[in-house]
Write a protein that holds these residues in place. Structure first.
Motif, PDB file in Angstrom:
ATOM      1  N   ALA A 248       0.856  -1.199   0.000  1.00  8.11           N
ATOM      2  CA  ALA A 248       0.000   0.000   0.000  1.00  8.11           C
ATOM      3  C   ALA A 248       0.885   1.241   0.000  1.00  8.11           C
ATOM      4  O   ALA A 248       0.919   2.009   0.969  1.00  8.11           O
ATOM      5  CB  ALA A 248      -0.928  -0.022   1.205  1.00  8.11           C
ATOM      6  N   THR A 249       1.604   1.422  -1.095  1.00  8.59           N
ATOM      7  CA  THR A 249       2.515   2.559  -1.209  1.00  8.59           C
ATOM      8  C   THR A 249       1.751   3.852  -1.439  1.00  8.59           C
ATOM      9  O   THR A 249       2.009   4.869  -0.800  1.00  8.59           O
ATOM     10  CB  THR A 249       3.498   2.337  -2.377  1.00  8.59           C
ATOM     11  N   LEU A 250       0.816   3.812  -2.376  1.00 10.60           N
ATOM     12  CA  LEU A 250      -0.012   4.980  -2.660  1.00 10.60           C
ATOM     13  C   LEU A 250      -1.157   5.051  -1.651  1.00 10.60           C
ATOM     14  O   LEU A 250      -1.586   4.036  -1.098  1.00 10.60           O
ATOM     15  CB  LEU A 250      -0.568   4.894  -4.081  1.00 10.60           C
ATOM     16  N   SER A 251      -1.656   6.243  -1.425  1.00  7.71           N
ATOM     17  CA  SER A 251      -2.724   6.417  -0.440  1.00  7.71           C
ATOM     18  C   SER A 251      -4.034   5.801  -0.885  1.00  7.71           C
ATOM     19  O   SER A 251      -4.833   5.354  -0.061  1.00  7.71           O
ATOM     20  CB  SER A 251      -2.926   7.914  -0.153  1.00  7.71           C
ATOM     21  N   ASP A 252      -4.264   5.770  -2.183  1.00  9.46           N
ATOM     22  CA  ASP A 252      -5.537   5.248  -2.694  1.00  9.46           C
ATOM     23  C   ASP A 252      -5.385   4.986  -4.188  1.00  9.46           C
ATOM     24  O   ASP A 252      -4.442   5.440  -4.831  1.00  9.46           O
ATOM     25  CB  ASP A 252      -6.658   6.269  -2.443  1.00  9.46           C
ATOM     26  N   GLY A 253      -6.319   4.225  -4.731  1.00 10.06           N
ATOM     27  CA  GLY A 253      -6.421   4.068  -6.172  1.00 10.06           C
ATOM     28  C   GLY A 253      -5.494   3.062  -6.809  1.00 10.06           C
ATOM     29  O   GLY A 253      -5.469   2.939  -8.036  1.00 10.06           O
ATOM     30  N   ASP A 254      -4.729   2.312  -6.012  1.00 13.32           N
ATOM     31  CA  ASP A 254      -3.854   1.290  -6.578  1.00 13.32           C
ATOM     32  C   ASP A 254      -4.624  -0.021  -6.661  1.00 13.32           C
ATOM     33  O   ASP A 254      -5.733  -0.156  -6.150  1.00 13.32           O
ATOM     34  CB  ASP A 254      -2.604   1.131  -5.712  1.00 13.32           C
ATOM     35  N   PHE A 255      -4.020  -1.026  -7.295  1.00 16.11           N
ATOM     36  CA  PHE A 255      -4.669  -2.330  -7.419  1.00 16.11           C
ATOM     37  C   PHE A 255      -5.006  -2.910  -6.049  1.00 16.11           C
ATOM     38  O   PHE A 255      -6.074  -3.472  -5.838  1.00 16.11           O
ATOM     39  CB  PHE A 255      -3.772  -3.298  -8.204  1.00 16.11           C
ATOM     40  N   GLU A 275       2.228   5.351  11.013  1.00 15.78           N
ATOM     41  CA  GLU A 275       2.596   5.122   9.622  1.00 15.78           C
ATOM     42  C   GLU A 275       1.462   5.615   8.731  1.00 15.78           C
ATOM     43  O   GLU A 275       0.287   5.478   9.061  1.00 15.78           O
ATOM     44  CB  GLU A 275       2.867   3.647   9.354  1.00 15.78           C
ATOM     45  N   LYS A 276       1.829   6.169   7.590  1.00 16.95           N
ATOM     46  CA  LYS A 276       0.827   6.710   6.659  1.00 16.95           C
ATOM     47  C   LYS A 276      -0.266   5.674   6.397  1.00 16.95           C
ATOM     48  O   LYS A 276       0.027   4.526   6.062  1.00 16.95           O
ATOM     49  CB  LYS A 276       1.520   7.082   5.347  1.00 16.95           C
ATOM     50  N   PRO A 277      -1.550   6.025   6.562  1.00 12.61           N
ATOM     51  CA  PRO A 277      -2.628   5.023   6.486  1.00 12.61           C
ATOM     52  C   PRO A 277      -2.674   4.291   5.151  1.00 12.61           C
ATOM     53  O   PRO A 277      -2.667   4.916   4.090  1.00 12.61           O
ATOM     54  CB  PRO A 277      -3.900   5.868   6.668  1.00 12.61           C
ATOM     55  N   PRO A 278      -2.722   2.955   5.195  1.00 18.77           N
ATOM     56  CA  PRO A 278      -2.829   2.166   3.958  1.00 18.77           C
ATOM     57  C   PRO A 278      -4.275   2.049   3.475  1.00 18.77           C
ATOM     58  O   PRO A 278      -4.522   1.644   2.358  1.00 18.77           O
ATOM     59  CB  PRO A 278      -2.291   0.799   4.376  1.00 18.77           C
ATOM     60  N   PHE A 279      -5.215   2.372   4.344  1.00 15.26           N
ATOM     61  CA  PHE A 279      -6.629   2.398   3.944  1.00 15.26           C
ATOM     62  C   PHE A 279      -7.369   3.298   4.925  1.00 15.26           C
ATOM     63  O   PHE A 279      -6.876   3.615   6.008  1.00 15.26           O
ATOM     64  CB  PHE A 279      -7.243   0.989   3.911  1.00 15.26           C
ATOM     65  N   PHE A 280      -8.558   3.712   4.536  1.00 11.74           N
ATOM     66  CA  PHE A 280      -9.365   4.587   5.378  1.00 11.74           C
ATOM     67  C   PHE A 280     -10.654   3.874   5.771  1.00 11.74           C
ATOM     68  O   PHE A 280     -11.355   3.331   4.915  1.00 11.74           O
ATOM     69  CB  PHE A 280      -9.704   5.886   4.643  1.00 11.74           C
ATOM     70  N   ASP A 532       3.687  11.739 -12.643  1.00 11.05           N
ATOM     71  CA  ASP A 532       2.267  12.089 -12.562  1.00 11.05           C
ATOM     72  C   ASP A 532       1.421  11.142 -13.409  1.00 11.05           C
ATOM     73  O   ASP A 532       0.375  10.656 -12.954  1.00 11.05           O
ATOM     74  CB  ASP A 532       2.063  13.539 -13.008  1.00 11.05           C
ATOM     75  N   ARG A 533       1.880  10.855 -14.629  1.00  9.77           N
ATOM     76  CA  ARG A 533       1.078  10.009 -15.521  1.00  9.77           C
ATOM     77  C   ARG A 533       0.858   8.621 -14.943  1.00  9.77           C
ATOM     78  O   ARG A 533      -0.276   8.111 -14.920  1.00  9.77           O
ATOM     79  CB  ARG A 533       1.765   9.890 -16.898  1.00  9.77           C
ATOM     80  N   VAL A 534       1.918   8.000 -14.449  1.00 10.03           N
ATOM     81  CA  VAL A 534       1.802   6.613 -13.965  1.00 10.03           C
ATOM     82  C   VAL A 534       1.146   6.558 -12.589  1.00 10.03           C
ATOM     83  O   VAL A 534       0.171   5.832 -12.382  1.00 10.03           O
ATOM     84  CB  VAL A 534       3.186   5.928 -13.922  1.00 10.03           C
ATOM     85  N   LEU A 535       1.668   7.335 -11.647  1.00  9.00           N
ATOM     86  CA  LEU A 535       1.246   7.191 -10.256  1.00  9.00           C
ATOM     87  C   LEU A 535      -0.109   7.825  -9.964  1.00  9.00           C
ATOM     88  O   LEU A 535      -0.851   7.338  -9.105  1.00  9.00           O
ATOM     89  CB  LEU A 535       2.314   7.781  -9.319  1.00  9.00           C
ATOM     90  N   ASN A 536      -0.423   8.885 -10.680  1.00 10.24           N
ATOM     91  CA  ASN A 536      -1.694   9.572 -10.401  1.00 10.24           C
ATOM     92  C   ASN A 536      -2.815   9.224 -11.368  1.00 10.24           C
ATOM     93  O   ASN A 536      -3.987   9.448 -11.044  1.00 10.24           O
ATOM     94  CB  ASN A 536      -1.490  11.091 -10.418  1.00 10.24           C
ATOM     95  N   HIS A 537      -2.466   8.708 -12.545  1.00 10.47           N
ATOM     96  CA  HIS A 537      -3.508   8.500 -13.557  1.00 10.47           C
ATOM     97  C   HIS A 537      -3.564   7.054 -14.063  1.00 10.47           C
ATOM     98  O   HIS A 537      -4.611   6.411 -13.981  1.00 10.47           O
ATOM     99  CB  HIS A 537      -3.298   9.471 -14.731  1.00 10.47           C
ATOM    100  N   GLU A 538      -2.448   6.548 -14.588  1.00 12.96           N
ATOM    101  CA  GLU A 538      -2.468   5.215 -15.189  1.00 12.96           C
ATOM    102  C   GLU A 538      -2.899   4.142 -14.198  1.00 12.96           C
ATOM    103  O   GLU A 538      -3.785   3.319 -14.489  1.00 12.96           O
ATOM    104  CB  GLU A 538      -1.084   4.878 -15.749  1.00 12.96           C
ATOM    105  N   ILE A 539      -2.287   4.121 -13.029  1.00  5.04           N
ATOM    106  CA  ILE A 539      -2.621   3.088 -12.037  1.00  5.04           C
ATOM    107  C   ILE A 539      -4.080   3.185 -11.624  1.00  5.04           C
ATOM    108  O   ILE A 539      -4.791   2.171 -11.545  1.00  5.04           O
ATOM    109  CB  ILE A 539      -1.691   3.208 -10.812  1.00  5.04           C
ATOM    110  N   GLN A 540      -4.540   4.387 -11.374  1.00  4.43           N
ATOM    111  CA  GLN A 540      -5.938   4.547 -10.945  1.00  4.43           C
ATOM    112  C   GLN A 540      -6.912   4.140 -12.047  1.00  4.43           C
ATOM    113  O   GLN A 540      -7.932   3.500 -11.782  1.00  4.43           O
ATOM    114  CB  GLN A 540      -6.185   5.987 -10.506  1.00  4.43           C
ATOM    115  N   THR A 541      -6.589   4.489 -13.280  1.00  6.06           N
ATOM    116  CA  THR A 541      -7.473   4.133 -14.392  1.00  6.06           C
ATOM    117  C   THR A 541      -7.534   2.619 -14.581  1.00  6.06           C
ATOM    118  O   THR A 541      -8.623   2.034 -14.719  1.00  6.06           O
ATOM    119  CB  THR A 541      -6.985   4.801 -15.689  1.00  6.06           C
TER     120      THR A 541
END
Length: 546
Positions: A248-255, A275-280, A532-541
């Motif tokens: 859970a590296t990203l805060s949200d929107g990953d697989f 530790e930075k929350p892995p889920f809410f 930005d493209r990969v971490l904020n958009h591609e993975i979430q899409t």
């Protein structure tokens, strides 16, 4: 004996082998006592680095690391290290000097209230006012530093107390066992897991203990439950395991967040809200079982419905004894998520561009390192790429900080890791920004004769904040910097500098450095244009399509 002699003997009784730091005038009696002891002084070039090293000793061994500074500016330089250990759950003792407290010849020169300064950042802070109290204060400091949840402690030894005479002896350590969870709370957890349709296991930093790793692997293998980790939980179970769902590296929107959303129950082992929350969590959402050494710190995003408090390995062992796979459990969606994750993780692993693509950098580092090698990450943009893409196979083989998340810790933590494990490969991974915050410790590594590799990922900017800035649609401002010639800089310290000028040079360069004794510094230009493209958009899409 002299009070400073007693202090050092008390450290010896606690099993201390190293003290990291920079002594000052007020530490000279303590330093003389240290000189004739079995403890080695590791002289550093900055007190902050000494604290990072001591905290890393604590993280890797579970035993308290010790650092030393003088009063005033030496002590204030330990503050970031104190927060690093306290938030990261690493046992560490800071020893600071002080002017005489019974008589004063210099007024308030260099004097700040170090004890009160350390109070919000430690589990215990004390000024020693009598030689007869040293044994008790040292034993109590070590007890609290190592007691779950581990953290930082501090003792101040004034100059005039250090020379007092005393008949006291060190207090021996006691034999003890951690409290265990009661049977009723364990049964609550077992019943909830059995009743769930799609339970999921989450592993956090507090599970990064040898005994916990073993029983968790047995638990996963027995009931075939899929699992994921926080950044500081990496390596607790081998990430080549077929039931690993990622980090859970990203805060949200990953697989992995698709799996989290699908789960109706999460078994949360060893995580807390530092530790930075892995889920809410949401009201009326999934059930969360909190399994840890201490109770949950309730937060707006974390309020578990079931808590099992006590020795974590014992708790998992008891649950494992009482539970069996249930015919109604359905993990098929989780396994589909894993297929998509694995496909995405492989994208870019052989990208030929230069400056290098982050995924290629992670892949080349992974291909170059032994399974038991230790990666020590500083804090920067690359930490996200490594946490998400690099597979760890053993506990505490990727040392990253997702609690204080301070820059400047990568090189000092690698030095400490090499001291603890001289037989293992150690690689420090630093951005150019973080590296320059404590780059002077190259001299320390060279002086100690360590075989160490430092990979500087250079983007000539504070890349993490630049990425956040771009995501908020702000223009690039205030983030660009210039750097020295890192090869010449390394050579000036007596290290060996290497410059990467094509993507296919990285793997052979790392392999050469790992095989050749000495301190090696690799200057690697990075291409962060896809952040930005990969971490904020591609993975979430892509994850949203599952």
């Amino acid at each position: 004996m002299k009070a400073s002699d007693l202090f050092v003997k008390a450290l010896e009784a606690e099993g201390i082998h190293y003290v990291f730091g920079i002594p000052g005038e007020e530490n000279l009696d303590f330093l003389e006592s240290l000189r004739s002891s079995t403890i080695k002084l590791v002289l550093t070039r900055h007190e902050q680095s000494a604290a990072f090293m001591a905290a890393t000793i604590g993280r890797l061994t579970g035993k308290t690391g010790v650092c030393l500074s003088t009063l005033g500016p030496g002590a204030t330089n330990l503050v970031t290290g104190a927060a690093y250990a306290q938030l990261g759950g690493m046992p560490m003792l800071m020893i600071t000097g002080q002017k005489p407290i019974k008589t004063s010849k210099q007024g308030h020169f260099q004097i700040v209230d170090v004890v009160d300064m350390m109070r919000p950042l430690t589990k215990y802070t004390k000024q020693i006012v009598s030689a007869d109290n040293i044994s008790a204060h040292v034993r109590e400091a070590f007890r609290l530093a190592e007691e779950e949840r581990p953290g930082a402690v501090h003792l101040e030894l004034p100059e005039d107390i250090a020379i007092e005479e005393t008949d006291m002896l060190p207090i021996p350590t006691s034999r003890h066992r951690r409290p265990i969870a009661d049977d009723k709370s364990i049964q609550w957890a077992v019943d909830a897991i059995k009743a769930a349709k799609s339970p999921l296991l989450m592993i956090g930093a507090g599970a990064n203990r040898k005994r916990t790793c073993r029983v968790l692997r047995e638990f996963v293998d027995k009931i075939c439950i899929p699992f994921f980790t926080t950044q500081m939980g990496k390596g607790v179970i081998d990430e080549s395991h077929p039931l690993w769902l990622g980090n859970a590296t990203l805060s949200d929107g990953d697989f992995v967040h698709r799996a989290i959303e699908h789960a109706d129950l999460i078994i949360n082992v060893g995580h807390d809200v530092i530790e930075k929350p892995p889920f809410f969590m949401r009201p009326h959402g999934r059930t969360v079982i909190h399994i840890n050494f201490s109770s949950a710190e309730v937060d707006a995003v974390y309020f578990p419905q079931i808590e099992v408090i006590g020795d974590v390995p014992h708790t998992i062992w008891r649950i494992n004894e009482l539970i069996t796979p249930q015919p109604h459990w359905d993990f098929s969606y989780f396994l589909m998520v894993k297929e998509h994750l694995e496909a995405h993780l492989s994208l870019g692993a052989d990208d030929p561009r230069f400056p290098m693509y982050p995924v290629r950098v992670v892949a080349d580092v992974y291909r170059s390192m032994a399974k038991d090698s230790i990666l020590c990450l500083d804090n920067g943009m690359y930490k996200i790429w490594f946490a998400r893409y690099y597979r760890t196979h053993l506990p505490n083989t990727m040392l990253l900080d997702n609690a204080l998340a301070t820059m400047g810790a990568g090189l000092p933590s690698a030095i400490a890791a090499k001291i603890v494990h001289p037989e293992r490969q150690v690689l420090a991974i630093c951005g150019d920004g973080g590296f320059m915050m404590n780059s002077q410790e190259l001299e320390t590594a060279v002086r100690l004769g360590l075989h160490l590799v430092v990979l500087i990922i250079r983007d000539n900017a504070f890349g993490m904040i630049q990425w956040k800035q771009a995501h908020m649609h702000f223009p690039n401002f205030g983030m660009d910097l210039s750097n020295p010639d890192f090869v010449a800089y390394a050579n000036s310290y007596g290290a060996i500098g290497h410059r990467i000028e094509a993507a296919d040079q990285l793997t052979p360069c790392i392999q050469h450095c790992l095989a050749t004794p000495g301190v090696h510094v690799i200057d690697l230009p990075i291409d962060y244009s896809d952040n930005d493209r990969v971490l904020n958009h591609e993975i979430q899409t892509l994850s949203a399509q599952i």
